[in-house]
Design a protein around this motif. Structure first.
Motif, PDB file in Angstrom:
ATOM      1  N   ILE A 150       0.841  -1.202   0.000  1.00  0.00           N
ATOM      2  CA  ILE A 150       0.000   0.000   0.000  1.00  0.00           C
ATOM      3  C   ILE A 150       0.876   1.251   0.000  1.00  0.00           C
ATOM      4  O   ILE A 150       0.655   2.188  -0.768  1.00  0.00           O
ATOM      5  CB  ILE A 150      -0.948  -0.014   1.222  1.00  0.00           C
ATOM      6  CG1 ILE A 150      -1.843  -1.252   1.184  1.00  0.00           C
ATOM      7  CG2 ILE A 150      -1.765   1.276   1.287  1.00  0.00           C
ATOM      8  CD1 ILE A 150      -2.553  -1.534   2.489  1.00  0.00           C
ATOM      9  N   VAL A 151       1.884   1.264   0.881  1.00  0.00           N
ATOM     10  CA  VAL A 151       2.771   2.424   0.987  1.00  0.00           C
ATOM     11  C   VAL A 151       3.570   2.609  -0.300  1.00  0.00           C
ATOM     12  O   VAL A 151       3.689   3.719  -0.817  1.00  0.00           O
ATOM     13  CB  VAL A 151       3.709   2.297   2.213  1.00  0.00           C
ATOM     14  CG1 VAL A 151       4.756   3.392   2.220  1.00  0.00           C
ATOM     15  CG2 VAL A 151       2.893   2.311   3.503  1.00  0.00           C
ATOM     16  N   ARG A 152       4.100   1.524  -0.831  1.00  0.00           N
ATOM     17  CA  ARG A 152       4.904   1.632  -2.051  1.00  0.00           C
ATOM     18  C   ARG A 152       4.095   2.149  -3.242  1.00  0.00           C
ATOM     19  O   ARG A 152       4.666   2.689  -4.183  1.00  0.00           O
ATOM     20  CB  ARG A 152       5.531   0.285  -2.388  1.00  0.00           C
ATOM     21  CG  ARG A 152       6.640  -0.084  -1.433  1.00  0.00           C
ATOM     22  CD  ARG A 152       7.245  -1.417  -1.788  1.00  0.00           C
ATOM     23  NE  ARG A 152       8.309  -1.771  -0.858  1.00  0.00           N
ATOM     24  CZ  ARG A 152       8.537  -2.992  -0.440  1.00  0.00           C
ATOM     25  NH1 ARG A 152       7.791  -4.009  -0.878  1.00  0.00           N
ATOM     26  NH2 ARG A 152       9.515  -3.233   0.406  1.00  0.00           N
ATOM     27  N   ALA A 153       2.784   2.002  -3.198  1.00  0.00           N
ATOM     28  CA  ALA A 153       1.918   2.497  -4.275  1.00  0.00           C
ATOM     29  C   ALA A 153       1.572   3.978  -4.109  1.00  0.00           C
ATOM     30  O   ALA A 153       1.001   4.581  -5.017  1.00  0.00           O
ATOM     31  CB  ALA A 153       0.636   1.672  -4.331  1.00  0.00           C
ATOM     32  N   GLU A 154       1.932   4.566  -2.981  1.00  0.00           N
ATOM     33  CA  GLU A 154       1.619   5.977  -2.743  1.00  0.00           C
ATOM     34  C   GLU A 154       2.437   6.878  -3.664  1.00  0.00           C
ATOM     35  O   GLU A 154       3.594   6.577  -3.982  1.00  0.00           O
ATOM     36  CB  GLU A 154       1.923   6.359  -1.289  1.00  0.00           C
ATOM     37  CG  GLU A 154       0.987   5.746  -0.283  1.00  0.00           C
ATOM     38  CD  GLU A 154       1.367   6.144   1.133  1.00  0.00           C
ATOM     39  OE1 GLU A 154       1.759   7.309   1.356  1.00  0.00           O
ATOM     40  OE2 GLU A 154       1.288   5.271   2.015  1.00  0.00           O
ATOM     41  N   GLN A 155       1.817   7.987  -4.047  1.00  0.00           N
ATOM     42  CA  GLN A 155       2.496   9.010  -4.847  1.00  0.00           C
ATOM     43  C   GLN A 155       3.733   9.495  -4.084  1.00  0.00           C
ATOM     44  O   GLN A 155       3.631   9.872  -2.921  1.00  0.00           O
ATOM     45  CB  GLN A 155       1.545  10.184  -5.092  1.00  0.00           C
ATOM     46  CG  GLN A 155       2.113  11.281  -5.927  1.00  0.00           C
ATOM     47  CD  GLN A 155       2.087  10.926  -7.406  1.00  0.00           C
ATOM     48  OE1 GLN A 155       1.280  10.130  -7.837  1.00  0.00           O
ATOM     49  NE2 GLN A 155       2.976  11.524  -8.155  1.00  0.00           N
ATOM     50  N   GLY A 156       4.896   9.431  -4.691  1.00  0.00           N
ATOM     51  CA  GLY A 156       6.113   9.971  -4.088  1.00  0.00           C
ATOM     52  C   GLY A 156       6.924   8.994  -3.267  1.00  0.00           C
ATOM     53  O   GLY A 156       8.008   9.337  -2.794  1.00  0.00           O
TER      54      GLY A 156
ATOM     55  N   ALA B  56       4.429  14.055   3.994  1.00  0.00           N
ATOM     56  CA  ALA B  56       3.312  14.552   4.800  1.00  0.00           C
ATOM     57  C   ALA B  56       2.006  13.880   4.399  1.00  0.00           C
ATOM     58  O   ALA B  56       1.200  13.498   5.258  1.00  0.00           O
ATOM     59  CB  ALA B  56       3.204  16.071   4.668  1.00  0.00           C
ATOM     60  N   ALA B  57       1.800  13.706   3.105  1.00  0.00           N
ATOM     61  CA  ALA B  57       0.593  13.030   2.635  1.00  0.00           C
ATOM     62  C   ALA B  57       0.574  11.576   3.126  1.00  0.00           C
ATOM     63  O   ALA B  57      -0.478  11.073   3.554  1.00  0.00           O
ATOM     64  CB  ALA B  57       0.513  13.092   1.112  1.00  0.00           C
ATOM     65  N   HIS B  58       1.718  10.914   3.090  1.00  0.00           N
ATOM     66  CA  HIS B  58       1.839   9.532   3.576  1.00  0.00           C
ATOM     67  C   HIS B  58       1.450   9.445   5.047  1.00  0.00           C
ATOM     68  O   HIS B  58       0.678   8.571   5.443  1.00  0.00           O
ATOM     69  CB  HIS B  58       3.275   9.048   3.369  1.00  0.00           C
ATOM     70  CG  HIS B  58       3.659   7.882   4.201  1.00  0.00           C
ATOM     71  ND1 HIS B  58       3.153   6.619   3.999  1.00  0.00           N
ATOM     72  CD2 HIS B  58       4.509   7.782   5.261  1.00  0.00           C
ATOM     73  CE1 HIS B  58       3.673   5.788   4.890  1.00  0.00           C
ATOM     74  NE2 HIS B  58       4.489   6.471   5.663  1.00  0.00           N
ATOM     75  N   GLU B  59       1.982  10.340   5.840  1.00  0.00           N
ATOM     76  CA  GLU B  59       1.727  10.304   7.284  1.00  0.00           C
ATOM     77  C   GLU B  59       0.257  10.518   7.625  1.00  0.00           C
ATOM     78  O   GLU B  59      -0.201  10.085   8.678  1.00  0.00           O
ATOM     79  CB  GLU B  59       2.604  11.338   7.988  1.00  0.00           C
ATOM     80  CG  GLU B  59       4.072  10.962   7.946  1.00  0.00           C
ATOM     81  CD  GLU B  59       5.009  12.048   8.441  1.00  0.00           C
ATOM     82  OE1 GLU B  59       4.582  13.226   8.545  1.00  0.00           O
ATOM     83  OE2 GLU B  59       6.177  11.724   8.707  1.00  0.00           O
ATOM     84  N   ALA B  60      -0.492  11.163   6.730  1.00  0.00           N
ATOM     85  CA  ALA B  60      -1.900  11.469   6.980  1.00  0.00           C
ATOM     86  C   ALA B  60      -2.857  10.414   6.415  1.00  0.00           C
ATOM     87  O   ALA B  60      -4.069  10.511   6.632  1.00  0.00           O
ATOM     88  CB  ALA B  60      -2.240  12.832   6.382  1.00  0.00           C
ATOM     89  N   THR B  61      -2.333   9.396   5.729  1.00  0.00           N
ATOM     90  CA  THR B  61      -3.217   8.379   5.149  1.00  0.00           C
ATOM     91  C   THR B  61      -3.911   7.573   6.246  1.00  0.00           C
ATOM     92  O   THR B  61      -3.371   7.394   7.345  1.00  0.00           O
ATOM     93  CB  THR B  61      -2.446   7.408   4.231  1.00  0.00           C
ATOM     94  OG1 THR B  61      -1.442   6.736   5.011  1.00  0.00           O
ATOM     95  CG2 THR B  61      -1.834   8.119   3.031  1.00  0.00           C
ATOM     96  N   ALA B  62      -5.087   7.082   5.921  1.00  0.00           N
ATOM     97  CA  ALA B  62      -5.850   6.285   6.888  1.00  0.00           C
ATOM     98  C   ALA B  62      -5.087   5.031   7.306  1.00  0.00           C
ATOM     99  O   ALA B  62      -5.109   4.649   8.482  1.00  0.00           O
ATOM    100  CB  ALA B  62      -7.209   5.913   6.293  1.00  0.00           C
ATOM    101  N   HIS B  63      -4.370   4.395   6.357  1.00  0.00           N
ATOM    102  CA  HIS B  63      -3.652   3.167   6.711  1.00  0.00           C
ATOM    103  C   HIS B  63      -2.489   3.443   7.662  1.00  0.00           C
ATOM    104  O   HIS B  63      -2.194   2.621   8.519  1.00  0.00           O
ATOM    105  CB  HIS B  63      -3.207   2.379   5.474  1.00  0.00           C
ATOM    106  CG  HIS B  63      -2.396   3.149   4.502  1.00  0.00           C
ATOM    107  ND1 HIS B  63      -2.972   3.842   3.457  1.00  0.00           N
ATOM    108  CD2 HIS B  63      -1.067   3.341   4.387  1.00  0.00           C
ATOM    109  CE1 HIS B  63      -2.020   4.419   2.742  1.00  0.00           C
ATOM    110  NE2 HIS B  63      -0.849   4.124   3.288  1.00  0.00           N
ATOM    111  N   MET B  64      -1.845   4.599   7.538  1.00  0.00           N
ATOM    112  CA  MET B  64      -0.745   4.902   8.471  1.00  0.00           C
ATOM    113  C   MET B  64      -1.273   5.344   9.828  1.00  0.00           C
ATOM    114  O   MET B  64      -0.691   4.989  10.865  1.00  0.00           O
ATOM    115  CB  MET B  64       0.183   5.959   7.877  1.00  0.00           C
ATOM    116  CG  MET B  64       1.035   5.437   6.729  1.00  0.00           C
ATOM    117  SD  MET B  64       1.898   3.860   7.061  1.00  0.00           S
ATOM    118  CE  MET B  64       2.869   4.254   8.498  1.00  0.00           C
TER     119      MET B  64
END
Length: 100
Positions: A31-37, A66-74
């Motif tokens: 999931i994380v590896r598919a995130e933008q950036g 910052a977007a990663h840290e705010a995701t529901a999965h994180m």
């Protein structure tokens, strides 16, 4: 132009709970590896200590991190981790390029 952000995150689990960290990582990694950036997201176990890990992350920009840290999965992963971690992870931001 934004600089890449490299993090080394030191994680210690409660005694005997290292596999819980591995399991959590294996669920999150795709999931994380598919995130933008996201340029890198890799967990490494410390040699001779099954309850200590280093998570290596590389993000294209501070905005991507910052977007990663705010995701529901994180947010959910952070809420669940005290069940098996010995304490908060130690996040170390390092220079993305080696020092010459």
């Amino acid at each position: 132009m934004s600089q890449p952000i490299r993090l080394h995150i030191l994680i210690t689990t409660l005694p005997g709970r290292g596999q819980d960290q591995v399991d959590a990582y294996q669920r999150l990694a795709p999931i994380v590896r598919a995130e933008q950036g996201c340029l890198q997201y890799d967990l490494h176990r410390v040699v001779d200590d099954p309850d200590r890990f280093v998570l290596v992350e590389l993000w294209a920009s501070r905005d991507a991190l910052a977007a990663h840290e705010a995701t529901a999965h994180m947010v959910a992963a952070d809420a669940a981790s005290p069940a098996f971690r010995a304490g908060p992870a130690q996040v170390i931001e390092i220079e993305a390029a080696p020092v010459a």
